[in-house]
Design a protein around this motif. Structure first.
Motif, short mmCIF file in Angstrom:
data_model
loop_
_atom_site.label_atom_id
_atom_site.label_comp_id
_atom_site.label_asym_id
_atom_site.label_seq_id
_atom_site.Cartn_x
_atom_site.Cartn_y
_atom_site.Cartn_z
N THR A 1 0.78 -1.39 0.01
CA THR A 1 -0.05 -0.11 -0.07
C THR A 1 0.95 1.22 -0.04
OG1 THR A 1 -1.61 -1.29 1.28
CG2 THR A 1 -1.76 1.13 1.07
N ASN A 2 2.07 1.32 0.96
CA ASN A 2 2.84 2.46 0.80
C ASN A 2 3.56 2.51 -0.48
OD1 ASN A 2 3.23 3.85 3.69
ND2 ASN A 2 3.22 1.55 4.27
N TYR A 3 4.05 1.33 -1.10
CA TYR A 3 4.72 1.31 -2.46
C TYR A 3 3.83 1.99 -3.63
CZ TYR A 3 7.36 -0.36 -6.43
OH TYR A 3 8.34 -0.63 -7.39
N ARG A 4 2.20 1.77 -3.53
CA ARG A 4 1.32 2.25 -4.40
C ARG A 4 1.16 3.72 -4.20
NH1 ARG A 4 -1.27 -2.88 -3.58
NH2 ARG A 4 -2.71 -1.72 -1.92
N THR A 5 1.18 4.16 -2.76
CA THR A 5 0.82 5.37 -2.66
C THR A 5 2.02 6.47 -3.07
OG1 THR A 5 -0.41 5.00 -0.57
CG2 THR A 5 0.32 7.17 -0.56
N LEU A 6 3.07 5.95 -2.91
CA LEU A 6 4.61 6.81 -3.23
C LEU A 6 4.52 6.93 -4.89
CD1 LEU A 6 7.24 5.37 -0.70
CD2 LEU A 6 6.02 7.59 -0.69
#
Length: 397
Positions: free
Chosen positions: A114-119
């Protein structure tokens, strides 16, 4: 094709942005600023424009309208000078903030998908804003450089790109007009690169506020998920019994608090770094819009009409971005208000209260410390420009 992770994309993006400032002789990512021939070329272009503009204003033949037209691009001068001096004098802070954001990307892309997609999405958003700014500048500066040639070829009218004349270079002479046009073109190129490069680094710093707000949302979502599990577990234990996972919930809450403090400190640093530059750009471009409008009201003047568009565009860029930042601050406040506080212990609620108070007073960017940077402020400035222009036209002699 192998996908590039957000940290690598962000580092490459910062290097690409730094190429533009490096063209003007300022390497923002270097350990310290060193002057080279590009730096002196930029300084020469600024001095050259200032000197010739002042000469054109003084040598007006007794016509105040000539002085007004010559002073038309002084707004652009202060705009560009503000960006150039910011890069020179505050280079270390800009470099530190850039590398800080890079480290955040490297750390958080590994935490979860989720963090990966957000960044990744935030980099896409930044690239979209960069494309919009680039296309706007390219269109307006292309108009300013091509239209004088088009008018010359159409009916022989000799219009200069910029509104100053070089002493001893009468425009009636083909050679002198060509030399003047080329000098103006070089000055315009330096100005265009400076405007774009300065905007990119400011944009890079400000848009990370949106990124950090999104990461805070993810942290609160994780905390709420843990609190929801606490609610579900309560039905399975006897009244008054301890529910497992209290240490983990406290850890998640402290993580939210620490991240919000980081978010607040970052907003404060960015505000201190760029608020003078942003105020200079918005206000100087507002003055340029007013001067262009006054000239157009007296008589149609093609360079003034084009520069009116350039100035209005430059003034509105940061105001639109300021409105996006206001939405981010609202998102942060609503995110914190969305914490399932009823599932927190008394001590944990005491930790949450200061967070709520601080979220109600975000580190907003304000022009001259008074007006918030937003589209509403831009509309107020436009109304003021129109009123002042009408007053000037009524009292002209």
């Amino acid at each position: 094709m192998e996908s590039v992770n957000p940290a690598k994309r962000f580092r490459q993006l910062t290097k690409n942005i730094n190429v533009w400032t490096n063209l003007l002789g300022v390497d923002v990512l270097a350990p310290k600023v060193t002057f080279n021939y590009r730096t002196w070329t930029t300084i020469f272009a600024i001095i050259n424009y200032t000197g010739f503009t002042i000469f054109s204003m003084v040598d007006n033949g007794g016509d105040w309208r000539v002085s007004l037209k010559a002073s038309l691009m002084f707004g652009g001068l202060f705009h560009g000078l503000g960006k150039f001096l910011t890069c020179l004098l505050k280079q270390r802070t800009m470099r530190r903030l850039t590398f800080f954001a890079c480290n955040i990307y490297e750390e958080y892309e590994k935490k979860s998908a989720t963090n990966y997609r957000t960044l990744d999405l935030n980099i896409d958003r930044l690239l979209g804003l960069m494309r919009g700014i680039r296309n706007g500048y390219m269109a307006t500066f292309l108009l300013m450089t091509v239209l004088p040639l088009a008018m010359l070829l159409y009916d022989g009218t000799r219009v200069t790109v910029m509104q100053y004349q070089i002493p001893g270079m009468p425009l009636e002479s083909n050679l002198c007009y060509s030399i003047t046009y080329l000098i103006h073109l070089v000055t315009m190129g330096v100005a265009g690169c400076g405007f774009y490069a300065g905007d990119l680094f400011v944009l890079l710093g400000l848009t990370q506020i949106l990124t950090f707000a999104d990461i805070l949302q993810l942290k609160v979502d994780e905390l709420n998920a843990a609190l929801d599990r606490k609610t579900a577990s309560r039905a399975l234990v006897s009244v008054g019994a301890d529910i497992e996972g209290e240490e983990q919930r406290l850890k998640l809450l402290l993580d939210v608090i620490k991240w919000h403090q980081l978010f607040t400190d970052y907003c404060r640093t960015v505000n201190e770094l760029y608020h003078d530059l942003i105020a200079t750009q918005v206000l100087s471009m507002a003055v340029a819009v007013m001067l262009s409008f006054c000239i157009i009201l007296t008589t149609f003047h093609m360079p003034s009409a084009i520069y009116f568009l350039v100035s209005a565009y430059s003034m509105s860029v940061y105001c639109v971005l300021g409105t996006k930042l206001e939405f981010a601050y609202d998102q942060v406040y609503e995110t914190i208000c969305g914490v399932a506080w009823q599932e927190l212990s008394c001590d944990q609620r005491k930790l949450l209260n200061p967070l709520l108070r601080e979220a109600q007073n975000p580190q907003c960017i304000k022009l001259l410390g008074i007006l918030p940077l937003s589209v509403r402020t831009a509309l107020q400035i436009i109304k003021l420009i129109y009123s002042f222009s009408m007053m000037m036209m009524q009292n002209r002699t």
